[in-house]
Design a protein around this motif. Structure first.
Motif, PDB file in Angstrom:
ATOM      1  N   ARG A 186      75.292  30.661  -7.440  1.00 55.18           N
ATOM      2  CA  ARG A 186      76.726  30.496  -7.676  1.00 55.18           C
ATOM      3  C   ARG A 186      77.484  31.805  -7.454  1.00 55.18           C
ATOM      4  O   ARG A 186      78.424  32.122  -8.176  1.00 55.18           O
ATOM      5  CB  ARG A 186      76.994  29.940  -9.077  1.00 55.18           C
ATOM      6  N   PHE A 187      77.031  32.578  -6.481  1.00 52.31           N
ATOM      7  CA  PHE A 187      77.767  33.766  -6.089  1.00 52.31           C
ATOM      8  C   PHE A 187      78.938  33.336  -5.216  1.00 52.31           C
ATOM      9  O   PHE A 187      78.930  32.262  -4.628  1.00 52.31           O
ATOM     10  CB  PHE A 187      76.861  34.726  -5.302  1.00 52.31           C
ATOM     11  N   ARG A 188      79.933  34.229  -5.137  1.00 53.95           N
ATOM     12  CA  ARG A 188      81.133  33.856  -4.383  1.00 53.95           C
ATOM     13  C   ARG A 188      81.209  34.603  -3.049  1.00 53.95           C
ATOM     14  O   ARG A 188      80.687  35.710  -2.927  1.00 53.95           O
ATOM     15  CB  ARG A 188      82.377  34.204  -5.210  1.00 53.95           C
ATOM     16  N   PHE A 189      81.875  33.977  -2.109  1.00 54.47           N
ATOM     17  CA  PHE A 189      82.146  34.658  -0.844  1.00 54.47           C
ATOM     18  C   PHE A 189      83.597  34.406  -0.451  1.00 54.47           C
ATOM     19  O   PHE A 189      84.206  33.425  -0.887  1.00 54.47           O
ATOM     20  CB  PHE A 189      81.208  34.150   0.260  1.00 54.47           C
ATOM     21  N   VAL A 190      84.156  35.312   0.297  1.00 52.70           N
ATOM     22  CA  VAL A 190      85.478  35.075   0.883  1.00 52.70           C
ATOM     23  C   VAL A 190      85.390  35.408   2.373  1.00 52.70           C
ATOM     24  O   VAL A 190      84.482  36.121   2.807  1.00 52.70           O
ATOM     25  CB  VAL A 190      86.593  35.930   0.225  1.00 52.70           C
ATOM     26  N   GLU A 191      86.333  34.883   3.106  1.00 51.92           N
ATOM     27  CA  GLU A 191      86.403  35.196   4.537  1.00 51.92           C
ATOM     28  C   GLU A 191      87.656  36.013   4.807  1.00 51.92           C
ATOM     29  O   GLU A 191      88.702  35.764   4.195  1.00 51.92           O
ATOM     30  CB  GLU A 191      86.448  33.909   5.362  1.00 51.92           C
ATOM     31  N   VAL A 192      87.522  36.962   5.693  1.00 52.55           N
ATOM     32  CA  VAL A 192      88.705  37.715   6.127  1.00 52.55           C
ATOM     33  C   VAL A 192      88.788  37.582   7.655  1.00 52.55           C
ATOM     34  O   VAL A 192      87.762  37.521   8.331  1.00 52.55           O
ATOM     35  CB  VAL A 192      88.638  39.208   5.718  1.00 52.55           C
ATOM     36  N   PRO A 193      89.999  37.523   8.166  1.00 53.97           N
ATOM     37  CA  PRO A 193      90.118  37.356   9.620  1.00 53.97           C
ATOM     38  C   PRO A 193      89.652  38.586  10.387  1.00 53.97           C
ATOM     39  O   PRO A 193      89.963  39.717  10.005  1.00 53.97           O
ATOM     40  CB  PRO A 193      91.623  37.131   9.834  1.00 53.97           C
ATOM     41  N   CYS A 194      88.869  38.363  11.417  1.00 50.42           N
ATOM     42  CA  CYS A 194      88.362  39.447  12.255  1.00 50.42           C
ATOM     43  C   CYS A 194      88.384  39.000  13.709  1.00 50.42           C
ATOM     44  O   CYS A 194      88.324  37.806  13.988  1.00 50.42           O
ATOM     45  CB  CYS A 194      86.915  39.775  11.911  1.00 50.42           C
ATOM     46  N   ALA A 195      88.400  39.960  14.573  1.00 51.27           N
ATOM     47  CA  ALA A 195      88.277  39.633  16.002  1.00 51.27           C
ATOM     48  C   ALA A 195      86.826  39.822  16.414  1.00 51.27           C
ATOM     49  O   ALA A 195      86.138  40.692  15.906  1.00 51.27           O
ATOM     50  CB  ALA A 195      89.175  40.543  16.813  1.00 51.27           C
ATOM     51  N   MET A 196      86.376  38.983  17.285  1.00 45.18           N
ATOM     52  CA  MET A 196      85.034  39.174  17.870  1.00 45.18           C
ATOM     53  C   MET A 196      85.213  39.376  19.367  1.00 45.18           C
ATOM     54  O   MET A 196      86.146  38.849  19.974  1.00 45.18           O
ATOM     55  CB  MET A 196      84.167  37.954  17.607  1.00 45.18           C
ATOM     56  N   ARG A 197      84.279  40.124  19.933  1.00 44.55           N
ATOM     57  CA  ARG A 197      84.373  40.416  21.362  1.00 44.55           C
ATOM     58  C   ARG A 197      83.131  39.861  22.062  1.00 44.55           C
ATOM     59  O   ARG A 197      82.127  39.590  21.408  1.00 44.55           O
ATOM     60  CB  ARG A 197      84.431  41.943  21.552  1.00 44.55           C
ATOM     61  N   PRO A 198      83.191  39.738  23.370  1.00 49.53           N
ATOM     62  CA  PRO A 198      81.964  39.323  24.071  1.00 49.53           C
ATOM     63  C   PRO A 198      80.915  40.422  23.923  1.00 49.53           C
ATOM     64  O   PRO A 198      81.276  41.597  23.803  1.00 49.53           O
ATOM     65  CB  PRO A 198      82.402  39.208  25.532  1.00 49.53           C
ATOM     66  N   ARG A 199      79.616  40.043  23.904  1.00 51.00           N
ATOM     67  CA  ARG A 199      78.577  41.061  23.789  1.00 51.00           C
ATOM     68  C   ARG A 199      78.623  41.991  24.993  1.00 51.00           C
ATOM     69  O   ARG A 199      78.980  41.582  26.103  1.00 51.00           O
ATOM     70  CB  ARG A 199      77.200  40.440  23.613  1.00 51.00           C
ATOM     71  N   ARG A 200      78.322  43.260  24.738  1.00 50.74           N
ATOM     72  CA  ARG A 200      78.465  44.249  25.811  1.00 50.74           C
ATOM     73  C   ARG A 200      77.243  44.324  26.706  1.00 50.74           C
ATOM     74  O   ARG A 200      77.325  44.689  27.863  1.00 50.74           O
ATOM     75  CB  ARG A 200      78.713  45.620  25.184  1.00 50.74           C
ATOM     76  N   SER A 201      76.096  44.057  26.133  1.00 50.68           N
ATOM     77  CA  SER A 201      74.881  44.086  26.956  1.00 50.68           C
ATOM     78  C   SER A 201      73.827  43.239  26.265  1.00 50.68           C
ATOM     79  O   SER A 201      74.065  42.694  25.188  1.00 50.68           O
ATOM     80  CB  SER A 201      74.377  45.517  27.139  1.00 50.68           C
TER      81      SER A 201
END
Lengths: 234, 118
Positions: A186-201
């Motif tokens: 019963r631990f809690r989590f939250v989400e925060v907005p982030c950008a993801m990028r395509p993998r570089r290699s």
């Protein structure tokens, strides 16, 4: 407050140096630990030359085993917070302060950097997106609240979650199962907005064949963890 | 009858193979027990006609060899299940050991570097 940046890496010699450089620019002075999952290339040497400390695994353990080793070490060394940034460059380190801030202020054990909250950057293909939508639906009743980006590996954990994950962490495809491991307590989590990028290699560990196996494995892992539900210890 | 001779030969071969492997220490004694039990049960069932008839009646199949096949299948499933347990436990220990070794090496290197820097 002791913060560690954890970078799991497997054959990421092409990207890991720039990831470390970016992390250093964003959070100067914060220790960076690269967990090298027995890479066949120069990942370990590149990471060391870039100024990170390296935890080299003697054999290839897979993502979950590799991340858990980092969590175990961080817990033993007394870190309060660990933020995981993947070594392939998909996670934008500029969001580390946002995740840290949420960990410190939102009274939760885990913070997920979500690419879907503000739509700041979504580079997932059709199949992956379909998987995310499917697992959102599966996890909603289990977690008791919606999770927008259950497959995101851009996560921060506090010491309480670190203690839990040091003992119990999925070995393969850990992101979704880890949420259910948290829920067991019963631990809690939250989400925060982030950008993801395509993998570089490098290449994703989820190949075409594994993308068929992935949902089966994760679904089973989720339900096994539901069966282990134990509630928060008083 | 030929089928029963085949299962007899198979079970004798299995028992011989397992005993040979134990003797050469290719299989640990504790992990040979499941195979030996499966082999002996199969051998007894292959040669004991009255037991086959009783089992086929109990299982509701008219054919004694079919009953034997069902029992052999079930036996080997149990053996496989037992080995899945063993392999899973081994994998967990292996992962924990590898992580521990990596962490110890890391901490040793840190200490070496610290003392070299002094």
């Amino acid at each position: 407050m002791k913060l560690l940046i954890l970078i799991p890496a497997y054959n990421e010699e092409g990207a890991v140096a720039s990831v470390i450089r970016e992390v250093k620019q964003v959070v100067p002075g914060v220790p960076i630990l690269v967990v090298d999952d027995c890479s066949n290339d120069a990942t370990r040497a590149v990471a060391q030359e870039s100024g990170a400390r390296v935890l080299p695994m003697p054999y290839h353990l897979g993502l979950g085993g590799c991340v858990q080793a980092g969590y175990r070490l961080a817990f033993e060394l007394g870190y309060d917070y660990v933020i995981r940034v993947d070594g392939d460059g998909q996670h934008d380190p500029r969001y580390i302060p946002k995740i840290l801030n949420a960990l410190e202020t939102q009274k939760c054990e885990m913070v997920i950097g979500s690419r879907f909250l503000n739509g700041e950057g979504n580079h997932s293909g059709f199949l992956r997106h379909a998987g995310i939508v499917f697992f959102r639906a599966v996890l909603r009743p289990i977690l008791g609240k919606p999770v927008r980006d259950p497959t995101s590996g851009f996560v921060g954990v506090n010491r309480t979650a670190l203690a839990l994950f040091s003992r119990s962490f999925p070995l393969e495809y850990p992101e979704i199962e880890a949420l259910v491991v948290l829920q067991r307590k019963r631990f809690r989590f939250v989400e925060v907005p982030c950008a993801m990028r395509p993998r570089r290699s490098g290449r994703s560990t989820i190949t075409a064949l594994r993308s068929l196996y992935y949902p089966v494995h994760v679904l089973l892992g989720v339900f096994v963890n539901v069966l282990k539900f134990e509630g928060r210890r008083k | 009858m030929r089928f029963l001779n085949v299962t007899t030969a198979f079970s004798v071969l299995l028992i011989g193979l397992v005993l040979g492997s134990v003797r050469r220490e290719h299989i640990r004694t504790e992990y040979s027990v499941s195979w030996l039990v499966a082999g002996v049960v199969l051998l007894v069932l292959s040669r004991w006609r009255a037991l086959q008839d009783w089992l086929s009646t109990a299982l509701g199949v008219n054919d004694a060899p079919l009953a034997l096949l069902m029992i052999a299948g079930a036996l080997f499933l149990v053996v496989l299940y037992r080995f899945s347990l063993v392999i899973s436990r081994l994998k967990d220990s292996n992962v924990a050991l590898m992580q521990r070794i990596a962490i110890l090496e890391f901490r040793l290197d840190e200490k070496d570097q610290a003392s070299a820097g002094k």
